[in-house]
Design an enzyme around this catalytic site. Structure first.
Site, PDB file in Angstrom:
ATOM      1  N   GLU A   1     -20.955  20.890 -56.012  1.00  0.00           N
ATOM      2  CA  GLU A   1     -21.875  21.355 -55.315  1.00  0.00           C
ATOM      3  C   GLU A   1     -22.384  22.665 -55.914  1.00  0.00           C
ATOM      4  O   GLU A   1     -23.589  23.073 -55.723  1.00  0.00           O
ATOM      5  CB  GLU A   1     -21.496  21.750 -53.831  1.00  0.00           C
TER       6      GLU A   1
ATOM      7  N   SER B   1       5.003  -2.293   2.599  1.00  0.00           N
ATOM      8  CA  SER B   1       6.466  -1.945   2.957  1.00  0.00           C
ATOM      9  C   SER B   1       7.088  -0.702   2.223  1.00  0.00           C
ATOM     10  O   SER B   1       7.915  -0.027   2.692  1.00  0.00           O
ATOM     11  CB  SER B   1       7.224  -2.964   2.625  1.00  0.00           C
TER      12      SER B   1
END
Length: 779
Positions: free
Chosen positions: A102, A474
């Site tokens: 770059e 239950s």
């Protein structure tokens, strides 16, 4: 000595001189005009450049990250994935790779590389193609402040901004911002995030070859994405490796080694631990406090759960649901597609057909290539071809029959689900319709240890742990029994298991003749046995005796909502509504000796700089938190130990091979919901299974058969290495004749019996009696 005669110039040479002189004057004048124009432009434009506060006080958008207690990332929220990394923590090899491609002269220029501009200009003129000359500083200026349009004016502003940035920030700071800010595809911003996204590893572990691959992304992330475009990305990566050598960043030997290194990429499907429901719950909590800032402040949220226990819970619940699914009727393929006759076109068509049917973890989607009652050959999304035979075909037997209806038939082009067994064999299956939930808490603190809100988050985001209000059946009975202990009942109280009938006034709706699950009435039995065997008549008689109103008020001590449990006798059988989280919190009261704690999920919140913003301190168990007597909790622990020893959950102790576990099964009327809730001193866990739109699970499906195995699988992991620990006996408890009592109810001072005046129905006639009756008709 004679003088040499000057040579005579051609007549047109004077014109050339005049033209050249004129051009020189024009050139100098033009240059002066250009310089003047540039100067005026600079004078006008420079003061109007944007302020650089966004850079000088750089605050990158950092996502909200959610971690387990052992620091495993389980969720990430925000538009930008970014992990800010200071420049001195970014490996030099990564910095060198970026500079090589770059901006190799980054540390030599002042923001604009004039040599690079000239070089790019010549290349553009000679090669007739565009070459950029933007430095890293210029890219940063464009990224923060300018559009991407290619105009002369924008380029001038880009240069001016680059010069201004260089005057305000150091070179390392500029590079630091660039390497954290730049977009690198896959929602990854910055090289640290890209390293995790593409390679599944932290930036500090990146090799030269991997660094070069990442360095190729800023130019065009989509074009050079190594997962989507590996060929193009590799060409650029090799070029960058060569550039690193040319710029002296690596040796020739390193270059050769990097070029030869094969790269392994992280696949999108790789998930370290499935905790999607937990991560979403945490996100909602954080968003409620921080709003939209939650997604950009870089908050790191640490939860209370352990990743290993979470994984165990996830696997246990999925296994339980899939085991149930194998017992269901085959509903047929998910879809059908037309397959081409040409082999060359087949692979592309299969891939296209499976796009709308993604794999569901271990449940792979496949396109059937050939099918018969004895063998099915199918292709997976990966391109792999699998063959299913023998027992692997049993779940789809009806779909392989010759007379199968077209909607159910497994034939060429059918899209089915297959799962791989432990031995490498494949089985046809189907995506479950039934749902489930699992939650585990630390009963001493309320901290969530594991949470799975459903079978699959991508399929159904409804969190059944916190959002599903279901009948507990239950599994609710222990809270009625707990209330009864405060009314003089003892574990040895004898209660008659005989038929009952109630009119509409007793039930709040319609006449009711309750039954036991097994349809049998066993007559008088102890309260302990009645709970262990989950006898409905025993529970109803207890509630009738203590009063539904009293029980309705008492259950609020456990965190239940009174209005969701109307004060009718049906409450004894769990006809109200609860969530699995409520049940876990309620059972924790028994487990911790009688204290009610609010469950919590978030342990601490840390900002992007490591500052702790919030940290939860577990509460101290003192009398201010007590909600039931310690004696009550102890007796209920003893009663529920009987359930896991010799009752409806007896296989819990048998399989886990330890006595210090307690709990209760739950199956609602018509088997619409299946539950198991239980604990060991260190962990309480609740499992629920059922359909989102309630329907029967099956005549023989119970909490003990569906939910309990999931609980056992999880507890096997959670209690590994944990020593057996029996509860301490609190003051005020007596042990007489093999049973525990409150001191004041010992020696038959409490309720000794209930309902003994009620008679059992006459037993059905024996076979001999039936023959005698038939003989009467023959006469």
């Amino acid at each position: 000595m004679s003088k040499a005669k000057p040579s005579k110039l051609p007549p047109w040479s004077g014109w050339i001189g005049k033209i050249a002189g004129g051009l020189l004057v024009v050139g100098v004048g033009g240059a002066a005009v250009v310089l003047l124009a540039v100067g005026i432009a600079l004078a006008v434009a420079f003061p109007n450049l944007p302020d650089l506060d966004g850079l000088t006080e750089y605050r990158p958008k950092l996502p909200l990250r959610v971690y387990s207690a052992d620091a495993v990332l389980i969720g990430e929220f925000g538009e930008e994935r970014r992990s800010f990394t200071p420049i001195d923590e970014i490996p030099k090899v990564v910095q060198d790779a970026v500079l090589a491609i770059e901006d190799a002269r980054f540390y030599e220029h002042g923001g604009v590389d004039y040599l690079g501009v000239v070089r790019a200009g010549l290349a553009n003129f000679v090669e007739s193609r565009s070459q950029g000359a933007s430095t890293i500083t210029m890219q940063l200026a464009r990224n923060f402040y300018l559009s991407t349009e290619k105009t002369f004016t924008r380029k001038i502003y880009e240069i001016l901004l680059a010069l201004k940035i260089e005057s305000r920030l150091s070179k390392p700071k500029i590079l630091e911002i660039y390497m954290n800010q730049i977009y690198l595809g896959q929602r990854a911003y910055g090289f640290a995030a890209a390293s995790e996204t593409y390679f599944g590893k932290p930036l500090k572990e990146i090799s030269i070859a991997e660094a070069a691959m990442l360095a190729g992304l800023p130019k065009a992330p989509s074009a050079y994405n190594p997962i989507a475009n590996p060929k193009r990305a590799t060409i650029r990566q090799l070029h960058i490796i060569d550039r690193m050598l040319e710029n002296g960043y690596i040796t020739e030997a390193q270059r050769n080694e990097a070029r030869a290194q094969p790269l392994k990429y992280r696949t999108p499907a790789s998930v370290s631990v499935h905790a999607e429901y937990v991560a979403e719950a945490a996100r909602q909590l954080i968003y409620a406090h921080y709003g939209d800032d939650a997604y950009s402040r870089g908050l790191n949220v640490y939860l209370t759960l352990d990743s290993k226990e979470q994984a165990a819970a996830y696997r246990a619940l999925r296994k339980g649901i899939l085991d149930y699914e194998r017992r269901q009727v085959y509903r047929g393929p998910e879809d059908f597609t037309e397959l081409p006759a040409q082999a060359a076109e087949l692979d592309a068509r299969i891939a296209e057909a499976l796009v709308d049917h993604p794999d569901n973890d271990e449940l792979k989607a496949a396109v059937v290539l050939q099918a018969s009652p004895s063998k099915v050959v199918a292709a997976l999304q990966s391109g792999e071809t699998v063959t299913i035979t023998g027992d692997g075909l049993k779940p789809a037997t009806s779909g392989l029959a010759a007379n199968a209806s077209p909607k159910v038939q497994v034939r060429r082009g059918a899209i089915v689900r297959v799962v791989k067994g432990a031995k490498g064999d494949w089985t046809i299956t189907q995506l479950p319709e039934v749902e489930g939930a699992f939650v585990a808490l630390d009963p001493r603190t309320g901290a969530v240890r594991a949470l799975v809100g459903g079978f699959d988050y991508s399929k159904n985001k409804f969190n059944h742990v916190t959002q599903a209000w279901r009948q507990p059946g239950s599994s609710f009975k222990p809270f009625i029994y707990s209330a009864a202990l405060e009314k003089g009942f003892t574990p040895s109280t004898v209660i008659n298991d005989s038929p009952l009938f109630f009119d509409a006034g007793d039930t709040g709706s319609q006449p009711w003749e309750p039954k036991n699950y097994d349809g049998q009435f066993d007559g008088p039995m102890s309260l302990r046995k009645g709970l262990a065997k989950s006898k409905n008549m025993v529970s109803i008689r207890i509630l009738q005796s203590i009063g539904p109103g009293y029980a309705q008020k008492f259950i609020t001590r456990f965190g239940f909502d009174a209005e969701k449990h109307p004060a009718y006798l049906t409450m004894a059988l769990g006809a109200g509504a609860v969530t699995p989280m409520q049940m876990a919190s309620a059972y924790a009261v028994f487990a911790n000796g009688g204290y009610r704690l609010n469950p919590f999920l978030i342990q601490k919140v840390v900002d992007s700089k490591g500052k702790v913003l919030t940290e939860i301190q577990p509460p101290q168990l003192d009398e201010s938190l007590r909600t039931i007597d310690a004696r009550n909790a102890f007796l209920m622990t003893s009663l529920l130990q009987e359930v896991t020893r010799a009752g409806t959950a007896a296989k819990a102790q048998a399989q886990l091979k330890r006595p210090d576990i307690y709990g209760k099964t739950g199956t609602t009327n018509d088997s619409l919901d299946a539950w198991f809730a239980g604990w060991q001193k260190d962990v309480v866990a609740v499992v629920w299974m059922g359909y989102d739109t309630p329907r029967k699970l099956g005549e023989r499906e119970t909490g003990g058969g569906l939910a309990l195995p999931v609980w056992i699988d999880y507890m096997g992991q959670a209690l590994r290495g944990v020593p057996v620990d029996d509860p301490a006996v609190p003051p005020g408890i007596s042990y007489i004749g093999g049973e525990w009592y409150y001191d004041e109810y010992a020696h038959r001072a409490g309720v000794t019996s209930l309902g003994l005046e009620d008679r059992l129905p006459p037993p059905p006639p024996t076979e001999e009696e039936r023959r005698s009756i038939l003989d009467l008709f023959k006469r």
